[in-house]
Structures are given as C-alpha cells and as structure tokens.
Motif scaffolding. Structure first.
Motif, PDB file in Angstrom:
ATOM      1  N   TYR A   1       7.327   6.441   4.468  1.00 37.96           N
ATOM      2  CA  TYR A   1       7.069   6.181   2.941  1.00 37.96           C
ATOM      3  C   TYR A   1       6.125   7.317   2.316  1.00 37.96           C
ATOM      4  CZ  TYR A   1       8.925   1.579   3.131  1.00 37.96           C
ATOM      5  OH  TYR A   1       9.666   0.582   3.151  1.00 37.96           O
TER       6      TYR A   1
ATOM      7  N   PRO B   1      10.018  10.432  -2.087  1.00 40.76           N
ATOM      8  CA  PRO B   1       8.943  11.465  -2.354  1.00 40.76           C
ATOM      9  C   PRO B   1       9.380  12.236  -3.645  1.00 40.76           C
ATOM     10  CG  PRO B   1       9.497  11.690   0.026  1.00 40.76           C
ATOM     11  CD  PRO B   1      10.489  10.857  -0.570  1.00 40.76           C
TER      12      PRO B   1
ATOM     13  N   ILE C   1       4.493  16.287  -1.941  1.00 38.08           N
ATOM     14  CA  ILE C   1       4.687  14.837  -1.628  1.00 38.08           C
ATOM     15  C   ILE C   1       5.828  14.794  -0.691  1.00 38.08           C
ATOM     16  CG2 ILE C   1       5.253  12.862  -2.466  1.00 38.08           C
ATOM     17  CD1 ILE C   1       3.673  13.461  -5.131  1.00 38.08           C
TER      18      ILE C   1
ATOM     19  N   GLN D   1       0.831  18.902  -6.083  1.00 38.60           N
ATOM     20  CA  GLN D   1       0.935  18.211  -4.720  1.00 38.60           C
ATOM     21  C   GLN D   1       2.052  18.773  -4.191  1.00 38.60           C
ATOM     22  OE1 GLN D   1       0.097  14.096  -5.665  1.00 38.60           O
ATOM     23  NE2 GLN D   1      -2.016  14.241  -4.863  1.00 38.60           N
TER      24      GLN D   1
ATOM     25  N   SER E   1       3.470  10.163   0.761  1.00 34.35           N
ATOM     26  CA  SER E   1       2.103  10.538   0.390  1.00 34.35           C
ATOM     27  C   SER E   1       2.263  11.986   0.058  1.00 34.35           C
ATOM     28  CB  SER E   1       1.424   9.936   1.608  1.00 34.35           C
ATOM     29  OG  SER E   1       1.574  11.075   2.683  1.00 34.35           O
ATOM     30  N   ALA E   2       1.040  12.228  -0.095  1.00 34.52           N
ATOM     31  CA  ALA E   2       0.863  13.978  -0.605  1.00 34.52           C
ATOM     32  C   ALA E   2       0.490  14.461   0.913  1.00 34.52           C
ATOM     33  CB  ALA E   2      -0.631  14.059  -1.487  1.00 34.52           C
ATOM     34  N   ASN E   3       1.553  15.210   1.106  1.00 32.08           N
ATOM     35  CA  ASN E   3       1.370  16.102   2.494  1.00 32.08           C
ATOM     36  C   ASN E   3       0.437  17.356   2.220  1.00 32.08           C
ATOM     37  OD1 ASN E   3       4.920  15.352   3.717  1.00 32.08           O
ATOM     38  ND2 ASN E   3       3.018  13.934   3.410  1.00 32.08           N
TER      39      ASN E   3
ATOM     40  N   ASP F   1       0.359   8.176  -9.388  1.00 30.04           N
ATOM     41  CA  ASP F   1      -0.617   8.745  -8.289  1.00 30.04           C
ATOM     42  C   ASP F   1      -0.065  10.070  -7.946  1.00 30.04           C
ATOM     43  OD1 ASP F   1      -1.796   6.329  -8.229  1.00 30.04           O
ATOM     44  OD2 ASP F   1      -0.394   5.243  -7.128  1.00 30.04           O
TER      45      ASP F   1
ATOM     46  N   ASN G   1       5.558  14.349   9.433  1.00 32.44           N
ATOM     47  CA  ASN G   1       6.183  14.335   7.875  1.00 32.44           C
ATOM     48  C   ASN G   1       7.454  14.514   7.818  1.00 32.44           C
ATOM     49  OD1 ASN G   1       3.170  16.244   7.027  1.00 32.44           O
ATOM     50  ND2 ASN G   1       3.532  14.187   6.808  1.00 32.44           N
TER      51      ASN G   1
ATOM     52  N   SER H   1       5.387  10.314   5.154  1.00 34.29           N
ATOM     53  CA  SER H   1       3.740  10.232   5.819  1.00 34.29           C
ATOM     54  C   SER H   1       3.874   9.895   7.229  1.00 34.29           C
ATOM     55  CB  SER H   1       3.101   9.036   5.170  1.00 34.29           C
ATOM     56  OG  SER H   1       3.672   7.880   4.897  1.00 34.29           O
TER      57      SER H   1
ATOM     58  N   SER I   1       0.602  -1.198   0.016  1.00 30.50           N
ATOM     59  CA  SER I   1      -0.069  -0.072   0.048  1.00 30.50           C
ATOM     60  C   SER I   1       0.908   1.368  -0.076  1.00 30.50           C
ATOM     61  CB  SER I   1      -0.910  -0.038   1.253  1.00 30.50           C
ATOM     62  OG  SER I   1      -0.092  -0.064   2.325  1.00 30.50           O
ATOM     63  N   HIS I   2       2.072   1.193   0.352  1.00 25.72           N
ATOM     64  CA  HIS I   2       2.894   2.240   0.238  1.00 25.72           C
ATOM     65  C   HIS I   2       3.809   2.360  -1.020  1.00 25.72           C
ATOM     66  CE1 HIS I   2       5.684  -0.406   2.630  1.00 25.72           C
ATOM     67  NE2 HIS I   2       6.298  -0.056   1.696  1.00 25.72           N
TER      68      HIS I   2
END
Ligand SMILES: NC(=O)c1ccc[n+]([C@@H]2O[C@H](COP(=O)([O-])OP(=O)(O)OC[C@H]3O[C@@H](n4cnc5c(N)ncnc54)[C@H](OP(=O)(O)O)[C@@H]3O)[C@@H](O)[C@H]2O)c1
Length: 344
Positions: free
Chosen positions: A304, A277, A293, A291, A306-308, A286, A300, A296, A6-7
């Motif tokens: 891994y 990132p 990035i 964004q 993600s969109a921050n 994705d 932050n 996560s 998932s990451h």
C-alpha cells in the motif's frame, strides 16, 4: 482517508467524492493508468484517457465503464503521442478549445516507455525515452497549466520509478550531477547519446530522475508565483513499485515478452495495487507538494502507498533548474501562465 483502515486504498476515497472533478490521464489505455482511471471513475470523476492508439483507448474506456458503471460522458478519450511535440500541441489545442474554460483538477502524467534495447529517435529528433517520459509531459503540462491554475487545489502528478536511483553516469557522477553539468546533453538526443553510446537502462533512469526534478522545480516556480497550495496547483510524484503491466515487454533487455511475463507473474504486484500511489497522489488530502508516493513494502516494490524517500540527488535544485531551462528551450514550452495574475 477512511477511518477503518490505516493504509490508503481505493476504499479510502469516499464514494461520490470526485463528482464534478475532471482528471486527464496520459497512458490511460493500459497498466496502472487504466487502473487509476477505474478508481477515479468509480468515485464519480470525469476521466479523459489519452494514449497513442484510438482502438486501445476505445477498449480501455469500455473497460472503465463496465467496471464502474460510469456513463459515457464521464469517460472520454483522445489520442496523444507524448513523443511528438506536434501531437502534444494538437491535443492541447483541442483541449483548450473544447474544455479549456472548465476546471481541470488533476493532470496525471503517467505514460511511459522503458529501456528500448535499440536507440530510437522521436519525430523531433530526441532520444525516444526522454522524449516520451519527460519532454512530452513537460510541454503538455505547460499547455494545460492555464486550466489547472483556474482550478483551486488542482494537482500535477508525475509518475516516476525506483529506477531514478539507478547507477551513475559513465564518468562516475550521478544523473543529477550530469544534468547540472550539461542539461542539454541529458535532455536532448545529441551529446553522449549517439548511437554507439546509448545505454537503455541508464537512459530510462535519467528520464525518471527528470520526472522528479520536474515535480520539485514546478512546485518551486508555483510557490514563487504565489500560485501554490490550496488555492493553486500542487505537483506530486508517484511510482508503482514493481507492477505487472505491459511496460516490461517494451524492454527487450528483460528477456522479451515471455521473460517479462514470467517476471511479472513471479515478482510483481497487480496493476491495480501499482495504481494506488497514483490515486493517492492525485486525490488524497494526505498527499503533499513534492512528495514521492510509492509502495510501502520491501524496497518500495510492493504494498500500500506511503510517502517514500527518493534518492537525495532528486533534491538537487541546481540540476532541476537547469533541466527546466533546457526542457523549455527544447520543447518551446510557454510558462507565461505562471506570471499572469489570478482571475478574480
Ligand atoms: N510497471 C512497473 O513496474 C513500473 C515501475 C516503475 C514505473 N512505472 C511507470 O509507470 C508508468 C505507466 O507504465 P505501465 O507500467 O502502466 O506500462 P504500460 O501498461 O505499458 O502503460 C504505458 C502507457 O503509456 C502509453 N504510452 C506509451 N508511449 C506513449 C507515447 N509515446 N505517447 C502517449 N502514450 C504512450 C501506452 O499507451 P499506447 O501504447 O496505447 O500509446 C500505455 O497506456 C510509466 O511512466 C512507467 O515508467 C511502471
């Protein structure tokens, strides 16, 4: 992204998926730029590493080849000093002549310096952090834009930092308020940044907010020109959280290189994790326009990508527009490629 996890990680980029893609990386000689280059090369891309030092670039290129098995012609190097407009223009002249007609899939604006304890000036007379972290990349992006525009689905990735949300200016206003009020003061070496008023960390923070403003304003202008999206260019921001690199040693305010090394060993994640990132912003389907990035995990800082969520001031379109105009005037950047009709 890979179905099994998932990451986002390097494994999320399918093997061979970057074959035929060209990626230019500023600050490719060390740290997260070098680690990102390894992922790109491992997945088939052609990378062009830039930094101020040819010997450091030679060593970095060798490291990339060894780590990935990439052939010589997939790992290029070229010196480029972002703090000098002359150097940026010389690099861009060379690039246009040798590669200009080829597709350019990603411009990764990653090079950076942080919080020199003493105020330094660039060859062009600008405060050194702003010259390197923002103004040089602004000019470089304008010069590379024709190649990016020629490449459907290309990206500009600007490497910012959590530092963009650090304290307000001395008058109590936020960095973006200060930009909106007097962009030249923020973008230039003059005004409030005379020798006695130089604040190393606040200036670093300003440069990193400038990176976010640049991303969002570039997207707005691409959209207005009808050159955004899958057929055009997308700008995305990224940051590595707190990653163990050479960056901390540039700041004497972190207890010098020994203090920086101890801090890195105790608290930082690896440069390879910090590069994720940047990789996600550069090549993942994705990642989306505008964004920010980053990791996560806690605050932050780790984990891994993600969109921050950036500081709300990053969305101050008035500040971004004024900073764009000031930066254009200061660097002489020519954005007329945005007005040209797409080639058929
Ligand atoms: N590490 C972190 O925790 C952290 C956190 C937030 C944001 N960042 C951002 O991440 C980016 C990369 O930093 P890093 O942590 O990987 O640090 P780093 O290991 O010190 O790498 C910085 C890179 O920038 C290059 N560089 C410095 N000044 C330059 C100039 N004037 N012209 C061209 N290249 C120049 C350096 O190459 P040469 O010395 O060979 O020129 C080097 O390749 C920076 O934008 C930084 O602000 C890092």
């Amino acid at each position: 992204m890979g179905a099994s996890s998932s990451h986002f990680s390097a494994a999320s980029v399918p093997d061979g998926s970057l074959a035929g893609k060209r990626i230019v990386i500023t600050g490719g000689s060390s740290g997260i730029g070098l680690e990102a280059a390894k992922v790109f090369a491992a997945k088939g891309a052609k990378v062009l590493l830039t930094s101020r030092s040819q010997p450091r670039l030679d060593a970095a290129a060798e490291e990339v080849r060894k780590a990935t098995g990439a052939a010589d012609d997939r790992v290029e190097t070229r010196p480029l000093d972002l703090s000098s407009f002359r150097s940026v223009n010389e690099f861009a002249d060379w690039y246009v002549e040798t590669h200009g007609e080829k597709p350019l899939h990603v411009l990764l604006n990653n090079a950076g310096v942080m919080a020199f304890p003493d105020r330094r000036e660039s060859a062009d007379g600008f405060e050194m952090q702003m010259a390197t972290n923002h103004l040089g990349h602004f000019l470089l992006t304008a010069r590379m834009l024709p190649s990016l525009l020629r490449t459907a689905g290309s990206r500009v990735v600007n490497v910012s930092s959590m530092a963009h949300q650090w304290p307000a200016d001395a008058d109590g206003t936020g960095i973006s308020d200060a930009v909106a009020k007097d962009p030249f003061r923020v973008a230039a070496a003059s005004g409030g940044f005379a020798a006695g008023q130089y604040e190393p960390w606040k200036q670093y923070a300003r440069t990193k907010m400038a990176n976010l403003h640049f991303t969002l304003e570039l997207n707005r202008r691409l959209e207005a020109a009808g050159r955004a999206g899958a057929a055009g260019v997308t700008a995305i921001s990224a940051h590595p959280g707190y990653s163990a690199t050479g960056l901390q040693a540039t700041s004497g305010s972190m207890g010098g290189s020994v203090g920086a090394a101890i801090g890195n060993a105790l608290f930082a994640q690896s440069a390879a994790m910090g590069a994720l990132p940047l990789v996600m912003a550069s090549v993942s389907p994705d990642a989306a326009a505008g964004q920010y990035i980053g990791p996560s995990g806690t605050n932050n800082m780790w984990g891994y990508p993600s969109a921050n969520t950036p500081d709300p001031r990053a969305f101050r379109a008035d500040a971004a527009e004024k900073l764009w105009d000031a930066s254009t005037a200061l660097t002489g950047a020519d954005w007329s490629a945005l007005d040209a009709p797409p080639r058929s």
